[in-house]
Write an enzyme that holds these catalytic residues in place. Structure first.
Site, PDB file in Angstrom:
ATOM      1  N   SER A 151      27.026  -1.865 -42.849  1.00 57.50           N
ATOM      2  CA  SER A 151      27.312  -0.481 -42.511  1.00 57.50           C
ATOM      3  C   SER A 151      28.569   0.010 -43.216  1.00 57.50           C
ATOM      4  O   SER A 151      28.598   0.110 -44.431  1.00 57.50           O
ATOM      5  CB  SER A 151      27.427  -0.332 -40.989  1.00 57.50           C
ATOM      6  OG  SER A 151      27.486   1.022 -40.616  1.00 57.50           O
ATOM      7  N   ASP A 305      27.790   7.337 -44.068  1.00 57.18           N
ATOM      8  CA  ASP A 305      28.380   6.059 -44.423  1.00 57.18           C
ATOM      9  C   ASP A 305      27.393   5.319 -45.335  1.00 57.18           C
ATOM     10  O   ASP A 305      26.296   5.817 -45.603  1.00 57.18           O
ATOM     11  CB  ASP A 305      28.758   5.266 -43.176  1.00 57.18           C
ATOM     12  CG  ASP A 305      27.549   4.835 -42.357  1.00 57.18           C
ATOM     13  OD1 ASP A 305      26.481   5.466 -42.481  1.00 57.18           O
ATOM     14  OD2 ASP A 305      27.670   3.877 -41.573  1.00 57.18           O
ATOM     15  N   ASP A 307      25.179   2.963 -45.245  1.00 54.45           N
ATOM     16  CA  ASP A 307      23.782   2.721 -44.881  1.00 54.45           C
ATOM     17  C   ASP A 307      23.154   3.916 -44.184  1.00 54.45           C
ATOM     18  O   ASP A 307      22.022   3.855 -43.708  1.00 54.45           O
ATOM     19  CB  ASP A 307      23.646   1.460 -44.021  1.00 54.45           C
ATOM     20  CG  ASP A 307      24.255   1.609 -42.637  1.00 54.45           C
ATOM     21  OD1 ASP A 307      25.271   2.322 -42.514  1.00 54.45           O
ATOM     22  OD2 ASP A 307      23.736   1.001 -41.680  1.00 54.45           O
ATOM     23  N   ASP A 309      23.562   5.561 -41.400  1.00 48.97           N
ATOM     24  CA  ASP A 309      23.265   5.713 -39.980  1.00 48.97           C
ATOM     25  C   ASP A 309      24.338   6.523 -39.254  1.00 48.97           C
ATOM     26  O   ASP A 309      24.172   6.861 -38.085  1.00 48.97           O
ATOM     27  CB  ASP A 309      23.026   4.361 -39.299  1.00 48.97           C
ATOM     28  CG  ASP A 309      24.246   3.454 -39.257  1.00 48.97           C
ATOM     29  OD1 ASP A 309      25.259   3.758 -39.935  1.00 48.97           O
ATOM     30  OD2 ASP A 309      24.194   2.423 -38.556  1.00 48.97           O
TER      31      ASP A 309
END
Length: 553
Positions: A151, A305, A307, A309
């Site tokens: 992440s 961000d 990734d 999410d």
């Protein structure tokens, strides 16, 4: 040291990755020659196992059982496979990965191990956002999902995130499942990974991604069709992550005009060359976006961000940069108010315990149920009857019928829908925040974070605050100092909550994903006109932040 070196030599002998094997052999040689840094690295890398929990695995990449590497990933996959085959006769798992260094290799290793242990393994067609993996678990009816990502962690990290299908509806794992999987991983680790059976994985077609794009675009189509050229001019950055392709496809499907993309951060790059930490919350992370937005005369900045999410939002401001990043709570309350007005008295709003209490007020006024959950989005996403949920760390779920995890892409679409509607009326998100303060009172929040290099400092800080909690903060009396780990408070977790006599709240907890102690501050004001309410609550947050900093030293 001798035991650690012996373990390191054994690891090097069985490491399937030539790069990490060579790095470890060089570290062993240096440690044997007396290099203290090398000795410390060997000691730490072989001091134990990277712990598997509700966040799956996350840690620094490198050789050894206490690092993220191909051996650890294969052991985790073998353990998860054994857990799944013990639950059902013909399990399946969908595997996704992001643009971090090593992510694709880890994903392919995981798929081969799953297939070799009798689990149908389905690889997504290419690197894609985490929400696509969460969506694919439900869309494909898979037993589980694995997303290889760290992440917004530092560039040297990677991770292994696990979802469950079936009755879990594609949500992240929670206790006691994490512990059961961890037991299987320990058993699998007793066998060298070279001896694991392997098989061929399937590769999902583009239909999975297209289905996610269409479902997510519908979030912005449900109650308006006015975007066109009438919306605000928007700058977007995927923060060197995997969001761009999917965001552009979703926005085009929903009828939005193209966003202006920060070129230096447009393509996936696991080195994250333009940011110290690839986290939109970190100071300086949006500097390039702000500079571009100023040059382009944009009216709004949105960021994912790496990734995708999480969602960050910045609006024009009179400060030094000309921009102000909204807090996660401000965005959460805007989206929550938007959801509440559309819910017509039916549904549930939810937020984690460290998020703003303002969402509960919004829910009450609109005749909706409100649920406060444990920290971690895995709890928010599992709330029955959920209409909208959020966590202050930039995580939002606006379409629980599609995804059961925070989703920065669908949140972006819903946020742009709201911004476009306001723009059409000659208003803006900043004006909407004033309207929110006028109707419900101002709810302002802030954070103080202390990043540590010595992890022992985290429990030491928490222990000191437990032993001697503050009796006064910024001129206000602390009326209650609650340890939420105790049974009388429901054993919520390692959280300290201080309630002040003027209505403010301060909460302290270790981060679940980073080496940090985090302080969450919430203040409210209902006195005076909306702008005055916001200024008063914001000033109170700043005063409490200053009061807390010395207590974290």
């Amino acid at each position: 040291m001798s035991t650690a070196l012996e373990q390191a030599r054994a690891w090097a002998a069985g490491d399937p990755d030539g790069e990490t094997r060579a790095a470890l052999e060089a570290t062993i040689t240096a440690a044997e020659a007396g290099d203290q840094a090398a000795q410390a690295e060997v000691a730490d890398a072989f001091s134990g196992r990277l712990q598997f929990g509700t966040a799956g695995l996350r840690g620094r990449m490198g050789p050894g059982p206490n690092r993220m590497n191909r051996v650890v990933v294969q052991q985790a996959s073998a353990g998860l496979a054994d857990f799944l085959t013990g639950r059902e006769p013909h399990p399946s798992v969908v595997i996704g990965w992001d643009g971090r260094l090593g992510s694709e290799r880890f994903a392919r290793d995981a798929a081969a191990v799953f297939a070799g242990r009798g689990v149908r393994a389905i690889l997504l067609p290419r690197l894609l956002p985490t929400p696509v993996t969460a969506f694919a678990v439900r869309h494909l009816g898979a037993s589980a999902g694995v997303m290889v990502t760290a992440s917004h962690n530092p560039p040297a990290d990677n991770g292994y995130k696990v979802y469950l299908g079936g009755d879990d509806e594609g949500s992240q794992i929670v206790p006691p499942v994490d512990g059961a999987i961890a037991v299987h991983i320990e058993r699998a680790a007793a066998t060298p990974v070279a001896d694991y059976p392997r098989g061929e994985a399937e590769v999902a077609g583009e239909g999975v991604w297209r289905a996610y794009v269409e479902a997510t675009a519908a979030v912005g189509q449900a109650d308006q069709g006015m975007q066109g050229a009438s919306g605000p001019k928007v700058v977007y950055t995927p923060m060197h992550g995997v969001g761009l392709e999917t965001v552009e496809a979703v926005l085009a499907e929903a009828g939005f005009p193209p966003v202006i993309v920060v070129p230096e951060q447009a393509q996936p790059d696991g080195a994250f060359p333009t940011v110290d930490f690839p986290n939109p919350e970190e100071p300086g992370a949006l500097d390039l976006a702000m500079a571009l937005a100023t040059a382009e005369g944009a009216e709004l900045i949105v960021a994912n961000d790496p990734d995708a999410d999480r969602l960050a939002v910045a609006v024009p401001d009179d400060g030094a940069t000309g921009w102000r990043m909204l807090t996660g709570n401000e965005v959460g309350l805007l989206l929550g108010w938007d959801a509440a007005r559309s819910a017509r008295g039916q549904g549930v709003l939810a937020a984690s315990i460290v998020s703003s209490p303002g969402l509960g007020v919004i829910a009450e006024v609109h005749g909706l149920a409100f649920v406060q959950t444990l920290t971690g989005f895995k709890w928010v996403s599992r709330v029955p009857g959920l209409t909208f949920g959020y966590e202050e760390a930039l995580g939002y779920l606006v379409n629980p019928g599609t995804v059961r995890d925070k989703d920065g892409v669908s949140a972006l679409v819903r946020l742009l829908t709201l911004a476009s509607e306001l723009h059409e009326r000659g208003s803006s998100l900043s004006e909407e925040l004033l309207a929110l303060a006028g109707e419900f009172g101002a709810f302002e929040s802030g954070q103080v974070s202390v990043r540590v290099t010595d992890l022992a400092r985290i429990p030491a800080i928490m222990a000191a605050l437990r032993a001697q909690p503050p009796t006064e903060l910024a001129g206000a009396r602390v009326t209650a100092a609650d340890d939420l780990a105790l049974p009388e408070h429901g054993e919520i977790g390692d959280i300290l909550r201080f309630t002040l006599d003027e209505g403010s709240r301060v909460m302290v907890r270790p981060s679940g994903t980073e080496p940090k102690v985090k302080v969450y501050i919430d203040a409210t004001s209902a006195d005076g006109p909306p702008a005055q309410r916001i200024r008063s609550a914001r000033a109170r947050v700043e005063a409490l932040a200053e009061a807390m900093r010395p207590l974290l030293a």
